[in-house]
Design a protein around this motif. Structure first.
Motif, PDB file in Angstrom:
ATOM      1  N   VAL A 124     -38.015  21.141 -52.216  1.00 58.15           N
ATOM      2  CA  VAL A 124     -37.122  21.249 -51.066  1.00 58.15           C
ATOM      3  C   VAL A 124     -37.763  22.237 -50.104  1.00 58.15           C
ATOM      4  CG1 VAL A 124     -35.680  22.916 -52.365  1.00 58.15           C
ATOM      5  CG2 VAL A 124     -34.827  21.887 -50.247  1.00 58.15           C
ATOM      6  N   ASN A 125     -38.064  21.767 -48.913  1.00 57.08           N
ATOM      7  CA  ASN A 125     -38.777  22.574 -47.905  1.00 57.08           C
ATOM      8  C   ASN A 125     -40.056  23.184 -48.488  1.00 57.08           C
ATOM      9  OD1 ASN A 125     -36.551  21.945 -46.367  1.00 57.08           O
ATOM     10  ND2 ASN A 125     -36.271  24.006 -45.576  1.00 57.08           N
ATOM     11  N   ILE A 178     -26.585  13.369 -44.145  1.00 56.02           N
ATOM     12  CA  ILE A 178     -27.621  12.970 -45.087  1.00 56.02           C
ATOM     13  C   ILE A 178     -28.433  11.836 -44.486  1.00 56.02           C
ATOM     14  CG2 ILE A 178     -28.066  11.936 -47.347  1.00 56.02           C
ATOM     15  CD1 ILE A 178     -25.651  13.312 -48.424  1.00 56.02           C
ATOM     16  N   MET A 179     -29.765  11.992 -44.521  1.00 55.53           N
ATOM     17  CA  MET A 179     -30.661  10.959 -44.004  1.00 55.53           C
ATOM     18  C   MET A 179     -31.662  10.593 -45.098  1.00 55.53           C
ATOM     19  SD  MET A 179     -31.176  12.927 -40.401  1.00 55.53           S
ATOM     20  CE  MET A 179     -30.876  14.478 -41.279  1.00 55.53           C
ATOM     21  N   SER A 180     -31.717   9.309 -45.443  1.00 53.46           N
ATOM     22  CA  SER A 180     -32.631   8.862 -46.489  1.00 53.46           C
ATOM     23  C   SER A 180     -33.008   7.413 -46.271  1.00 53.46           C
ATOM     24  CB  SER A 180     -31.988   9.022 -47.872  1.00 53.46           C
ATOM     25  OG  SER A 180     -32.839   8.536 -48.872  1.00 53.46           O
ATOM     26  N   GLU A 181     -34.315   7.171 -46.230  1.00 55.11           N
ATOM     27  CA  GLU A 181     -34.840   5.811 -46.132  1.00 55.11           C
ATOM     28  C   GLU A 181     -34.215   5.039 -44.979  1.00 55.11           C
ATOM     29  OE1 GLU A 181     -34.136   4.294 -50.031  1.00 55.11           O
ATOM     30  OE2 GLU A 181     -35.481   5.743 -50.986  1.00 55.11           O
ATOM     31  N   GLY A 182     -34.078   5.719 -43.838  1.00 54.24           N
ATOM     32  CA  GLY A 182     -33.577   5.076 -42.636  1.00 54.24           C
ATOM     33  C   GLY A 182     -32.068   4.973 -42.537  1.00 54.24           C
ATOM     34  N   VAL A 183     -31.353   5.463 -43.543  1.00 57.31           N
ATOM     35  CA  VAL A 183     -29.891   5.403 -43.556  1.00 57.31           C
ATOM     36  C   VAL A 183     -29.331   6.807 -43.346  1.00 57.31           C
ATOM     37  CG1 VAL A 183     -27.850   4.821 -44.913  1.00 57.31           C
ATOM     38  CG2 VAL A 183     -29.921   3.430 -45.115  1.00 57.31           C
ATOM     39  N   GLN A 184     -28.319   6.917 -42.503  1.00 61.75           N
ATOM     40  CA  GLN A 184     -27.707   8.209 -42.203  1.00 61.75           C
ATOM     41  C   GLN A 184     -26.217   8.160 -42.528  1.00 61.75           C
ATOM     42  OE1 GLN A 184     -28.876  10.399 -38.578  1.00 61.75           O
ATOM     43  NE2 GLN A 184     -26.715  10.460 -38.051  1.00 61.75           N
ATOM     44  N   LEU A 256     -35.188  12.763 -49.112  1.00 64.13           N
ATOM     45  CA  LEU A 256     -33.855  13.016 -48.565  1.00 64.13           C
ATOM     46  C   LEU A 256     -33.918  14.179 -47.597  1.00 64.13           C
ATOM     47  CD1 LEU A 256     -30.683  12.536 -49.060  1.00 64.13           C
ATOM     48  CD2 LEU A 256     -30.876  14.391 -50.714  1.00 64.13           C
ATOM     49  N   ASP A 257     -33.243  14.055 -46.460  1.00 68.03           N
ATOM     50  CA  ASP A 257     -33.084  15.155 -45.511  1.00 68.03           C
ATOM     51  C   ASP A 257     -31.591  15.463 -45.388  1.00 68.03           C
ATOM     52  OD1 ASP A 257     -35.792  15.088 -45.090  1.00 68.03           O
ATOM     53  OD2 ASP A 257     -35.683  14.053 -43.172  1.00 68.03           O
ATOM     54  N   ILE A 258     -31.262  16.752 -45.413  1.00 70.92           N
ATOM     55  CA  ILE A 258     -29.864  17.169 -45.302  1.00 70.92           C
ATOM     56  C   ILE A 258     -29.729  18.189 -44.190  1.00 70.92           C
ATOM     57  CG2 ILE A 258     -27.944  18.332 -46.453  1.00 70.92           C
ATOM     58  CD1 ILE A 258     -28.916  17.254 -49.080  1.00 70.92           C
ATOM     59  N   ASP A 259     -28.844  17.908 -43.230  1.00 69.55           N
ATOM     60  CA  ASP A 259     -28.569  18.820 -42.122  1.00 69.55           C
ATOM     61  C   ASP A 259     -27.139  19.321 -42.248  1.00 69.55           C
ATOM     62  OD1 ASP A 259     -28.464  20.240 -39.814  1.00 69.55           O
ATOM     63  OD2 ASP A 259     -28.994  18.586 -38.479  1.00 69.55           O
ATOM     64  N   GLU A 281     -35.538  19.389 -46.478  1.00 69.51           N
ATOM     65  CA  GLU A 281     -36.360  18.214 -46.769  1.00 69.51           C
ATOM     66  C   GLU A 281     -36.677  18.154 -48.262  1.00 69.51           C
ATOM     67  OE1 GLU A 281     -39.796  18.549 -44.293  1.00 69.51           O
ATOM     68  OE2 GLU A 281     -38.693  18.106 -42.434  1.00 69.51           O
ATOM     69  N   PHE A 282     -36.133  17.145 -48.940  1.00 69.45           N
ATOM     70  CA  PHE A 282     -36.386  16.936 -50.368  1.00 69.45           C
ATOM     71  C   PHE A 282     -37.451  15.860 -50.528  1.00 69.45           C
ATOM     72  CE2 PHE A 282     -32.213  18.795 -50.182  1.00 69.45           C
ATOM     73  CZ  PHE A 282     -32.121  19.584 -51.311  1.00 69.45           C
ATOM     74  N   ARG A 283     -38.509  16.193 -51.265  1.00 72.45           N
ATOM     75  CA  ARG A 283     -39.623  15.269 -51.443  1.00 72.45           C
ATOM     76  C   ARG A 283     -40.042  15.205 -52.908  1.00 72.45           C
ATOM     77  NH1 ARG A 283     -37.780  14.401 -47.267  1.00 72.45           N
ATOM     78  NH2 ARG A 283     -38.754  14.341 -45.196  1.00 72.45           N
ATOM     79  N   MET A 284     -40.631  14.078 -53.309  1.00 73.41           N
ATOM     80  CA  MET A 284     -41.118  13.879 -54.665  1.00 73.41           C
ATOM     81  C   MET A 284     -42.637  14.021 -54.708  1.00 73.41           C
ATOM     82  SD  MET A 284     -39.966  13.318 -57.692  1.00 73.41           S
ATOM     83  CE  MET A 284     -38.333  12.743 -57.228  1.00 73.41           C
TER      84      MET A 284
END
Length: 298
Positions: A124-125, A178-184, A256-259, A281-284
């Motif tokens: 995360v970040n 929440i924003m993930s894979e083009g979906v908000q 995943l992005d969280i604002d 910003e959550f990344r794998m």
């Protein structure tokens, strides 16, 4: 296993062992092939890992709780070195998930006969986490838990009591995007819990293990219905009766992005906490860490 083993320990971290000689007994089992490196206040984990790498250690062992383990693992990502774990913390979720014994001496024996395996980790970040990261009520639980530890000492019972006290007092609800894979999606919730540990999910009978196995995050958002509902859900969590839809929503995503609408947010990760800039910003990181695990059937 390489004959060159470096065991890194943080003398100031908490331990779940009442035996002050736990590290000495571990080193005796590992034998002459191992050396002990203690962190110091100035260089921390970075200095200890750098020293181990300079000395050519092919296996670097993190001896401590989840905080120590994640601190060392973040410095070993994508490096040609194998990591080992000696659990000396309060909960030891990461090591328990790998099947490593909680007894330090048994864990040392498992290291000697272990086999390397590549695993994926989350961030995360840019901050690596092995078990989970979260925002909302859980970081506050960690903050209050540290204060409770100072008065009553470290134990799982003290941790659970502190958690219950925090739930009784917590009244903040996050309004997040929440924003993930083009979906908000915009939701209100007191807790966002991003899991990477199938062990924790299984322990509380929660869904999402399939997401972990597929190198995704299992993202839980608590249903926002007031403090009484939160307390009721804590009881359901203890009784392993939580239900998706009624008590929480579950998302299975790889990034995943969280604002939260704030400049900074307090984030918990593997028992540690820090303020981070938003959006989060959550990344794998796939197959980024090579770690020793007990051999099957051993």
């Amino acid at each position: 296993m390489s004959k060159s083993i470096c065991v890194i320990t943080n003398p100031k971290s908490g331990t779940n062992s009442n035996d002050a000689n736990a590290i000495d007994r571990v080193m005796a089992i590992l034998g002459d092939q191992a050396q002990l490196i203690e962190t110091d206040p100035e260089s921390g984990f970075e200095g200890a890992v750098e020293k181990a790498l300079e000395q050519g250690c092919a296996t670097i062992v993190a001896a401590g709780g989840d905080g120590t383990i994640v601190g060392i693992s973040s410095l070993l990502l994508d490096k040609d070195v194998t990591m080992g774990v000696l659990p000396l913390g309060t909960f030891n979720f990461f090591s328990r998930g790998l099947g490593i014994p909680e007894d330090p001496e048994e864990a040392a024996k498992a290291l000697l006969h272990g086999e390397p395996k590549k695993i994926s980790v989350g961030s995360v970040n840019g901050q690596i986490f092995l078990n989970n990261a979260s925002l909302g009520v859980y970081p506050v639980i960690l903050k209050n838990r540290e204060a409770t530890y100072k008065h009553w000492g470290r134990s799982r019972i003290v941790a659970h009591i502190s958690m219950l006290k925090t739930f009784l007092q917590f009244d903040r609800v996050l309004k997040i995007r929440i924003m993930s894979e083009g979906v908000q999606k915009t939701i209100e919730t007191p807790l966002v819990f991003v899991a990477r540990s199938s062990y924790q999910l299984d322990m509380f009978n929660l869904e999402g293990e399939d997401a972990i196995k597929d190198d995704n995050f299992a993202v839980f958002t608590a249903v926002s219905q007031g403090r009484f509902t939160m307390l009721k859900n804590v009881w359901r969590l203890v009784r392993r009766t939580m239900q998706q839809g009624r008590d929480f929503d579950l998302y299975k995503v790889q990034e995943l992005d969280i604002d939260t609408g704030r400049k900074e947010e307090l984030v918990a990760f593997d028992g540690e906490k820090a303020k981070m800039k938003t959006p989060l910003e959550f990344r794998m990181h796939t197959d980024a860490l090579r770690i020793l695990v007990p051999k099957e059937g051993a």
